[in-house]
Design a protein around this motif. Sequence first.
Motif, short mmCIF file in Angstrom:
data_model
loop_
_atom_site.label_atom_id
_atom_site.label_comp_id
_atom_site.label_asym_id
_atom_site.label_seq_id
_atom_site.Cartn_x
_atom_site.Cartn_y
_atom_site.Cartn_z
N SER A 55 0.84 -1.19 0.00
CA SER A 55 0.00 0.00 0.00
C SER A 55 0.88 1.24 0.00
N ALA A 56 0.53 2.22 -0.84
CA ALA A 56 1.33 3.44 -0.91
C ALA A 56 1.29 4.21 0.41
N ALA A 57 0.16 4.14 1.13
CA ALA A 57 0.01 4.76 2.46
C ALA A 57 0.49 6.21 2.47
N LEU A 58 0.08 6.96 1.47
CA LEU A 58 0.42 8.38 1.42
C LEU A 58 -0.47 9.17 2.38
N MET A 59 0.04 10.29 2.86
CA MET A 59 -0.73 11.15 3.75
C MET A 59 -1.68 12.00 2.91
N PRO A 60 -2.99 11.78 3.03
CA PRO A 60 -3.94 12.43 2.11
C PRO A 60 -4.01 13.94 2.24
N TRP A 61 -3.60 14.48 3.37
CA TRP A 61 -3.65 15.93 3.58
C TRP A 61 -2.40 16.65 3.05
N ARG A 62 -1.44 15.89 2.56
CA ARG A 62 -0.20 16.47 2.04
C ARG A 62 -0.18 16.36 0.51
N THR A 63 0.38 17.35 -0.13
CA THR A 63 0.59 17.27 -1.58
C THR A 63 1.62 16.19 -1.88
N ILE A 64 1.75 15.86 -3.15
CA ILE A 64 2.76 14.88 -3.55
C ILE A 64 4.16 15.35 -3.14
N LEU A 65 4.44 16.62 -3.38
CA LEU A 65 5.74 17.17 -3.00
C LEU A 65 5.99 16.98 -1.51
N ARG A 66 5.00 17.30 -0.70
CA ARG A 66 5.19 17.23 0.75
C ARG A 66 5.18 15.79 1.26
N ASN A 67 4.54 14.87 0.55
CA ASN A 67 4.67 13.46 0.91
C ASN A 67 6.10 12.98 0.71
N VAL A 68 6.71 13.40 -0.39
CA VAL A 68 8.07 12.95 -0.69
C VAL A 68 9.08 13.57 0.28
N THR A 69 8.82 14.78 0.76
CA THR A 69 9.77 15.43 1.67
C THR A 69 9.65 14.95 3.11
N TYR A 70 8.65 14.11 3.40
CA TYR A 70 8.35 13.79 4.80
C TYR A 70 9.56 13.21 5.55
N GLY A 71 10.20 12.20 4.97
CA GLY A 71 11.35 11.59 5.63
C GLY A 71 12.50 12.57 5.82
N LEU A 72 12.67 13.46 4.88
CA LEU A 72 13.72 14.48 4.99
C LEU A 72 13.41 15.47 6.10
N GLU A 73 12.13 15.76 6.31
CA GLU A 73 11.75 16.63 7.42
C GLU A 73 12.12 15.98 8.75
N LEU A 74 11.84 14.67 8.87
CA LEU A 74 12.17 13.96 10.10
C LEU A 74 13.68 13.97 10.37
N GLN A 75 14.45 13.99 9.29
CA GLN A 75 15.90 14.01 9.42
C GLN A 75 16.48 15.42 9.45
N LYS A 76 15.60 16.42 9.55
CA LYS A 76 16.00 17.83 9.76
C LYS A 76 16.80 18.41 8.60
N TYR A 77 16.51 17.98 7.38
CA TYR A 77 17.14 18.60 6.22
C TYR A 77 16.64 20.04 6.10
N PRO A 78 17.48 20.98 5.66
CA PRO A 78 17.00 22.34 5.40
C PRO A 78 15.89 22.31 4.35
N GLU A 79 14.94 23.25 4.49
CA GLU A 79 13.74 23.21 3.65
C GLU A 79 14.06 23.25 2.16
N GLN A 80 14.93 24.15 1.74
CA GLN A 80 15.19 24.24 0.31
C GLN A 80 15.83 22.97 -0.22
N ARG A 81 16.70 22.36 0.59
CA ARG A 81 17.34 21.10 0.20
C ARG A 81 16.29 20.00 0.07
N ARG A 82 15.32 19.96 1.00
CA ARG A 82 14.24 18.97 0.93
C ARG A 82 13.45 19.12 -0.35
N LEU A 83 13.11 20.35 -0.67
CA LEU A 83 12.30 20.59 -1.87
C LEU A 83 13.05 20.24 -3.14
#
Length: 265
Positions: free
Chosen positions: A85-113
């Motif tokens: 199952s893809a188990a994507l977060m329905p309230w997040r855009t595709i871009l923000r779904n892909v950045t989720y793990g990077l957010e947890l790892q404290k990547y700078p925002e522009q680098r995440r994007l």
Amino acid sequence: MRLEANSVFVEYRMSRSQQWLSALQDVNFVVGSGKFVSVVGPSGCGKTTLLNVIAGLQHPTRGEVFLDGQPIKGPGRNRAMVFQSAALMPWRTILRNVTYGLELQKYPEQRRLDIARDLIQLVGLDGFEESYPRELSGGMQQRVNLARALATSPEILLMDEPLAGLDAQMRELMQVEIQRIWLQTNKTTVYVTHLIDEAVFLADEVIALTARPGTVKTVLPINLPRPRSLELKKSPEFHRIQDQLWDLIEEEFKKLGEPGSERLL
């Protein structure tokens, strides 16, 4: 990143009967760096259990799995899992779904994007960055799932029947896409599937497990040229390899008293 299973046993205690059930028994194999390895075997043989052990989500009862000589003791950033199952977060855009793990790892925002946009392009979803999961087909959602797994740059990609929920035509097209992405990223990949033709099409090697308790029945090299197109599935060589693998697995179905005529595992 070399992966090695050394005499891995996994046993469960049944909650109702309190008896022990052996899921995996003396599993041994080596996966070389950058290789794509498929795992097949009869239903209930421990394919997903094995993947969970490699991911560090489950501990073996005995034996160990090593990455570059270091034993796996739990989950780690060097491994990423792609589930059925893809188990994507329905309230997040595709871009923000892909950045989720990077957010947890404290990547700078522009680098995440930047990383997320590159991966969305890699999986063929350029232009869908601001879409939501409900606006995507099942195949497109699994592409997002794959991009999300790749975002943290794991050394090993673990895939547990990621195409099982798709219709037959989309499943075949996604096999080609998975191969393309793997060729571009060169990630060591362990891929569990219940379809033999899918295993052969994608893999450098196929690990066939026996009926429960699962152990390695054979490791079959797949010496077919890459990149592979779906036309390859019509070739005599592809059918020869597929039949060879099926004959091995059918022996295990017979142990279970099942005909296995659908060639589903």
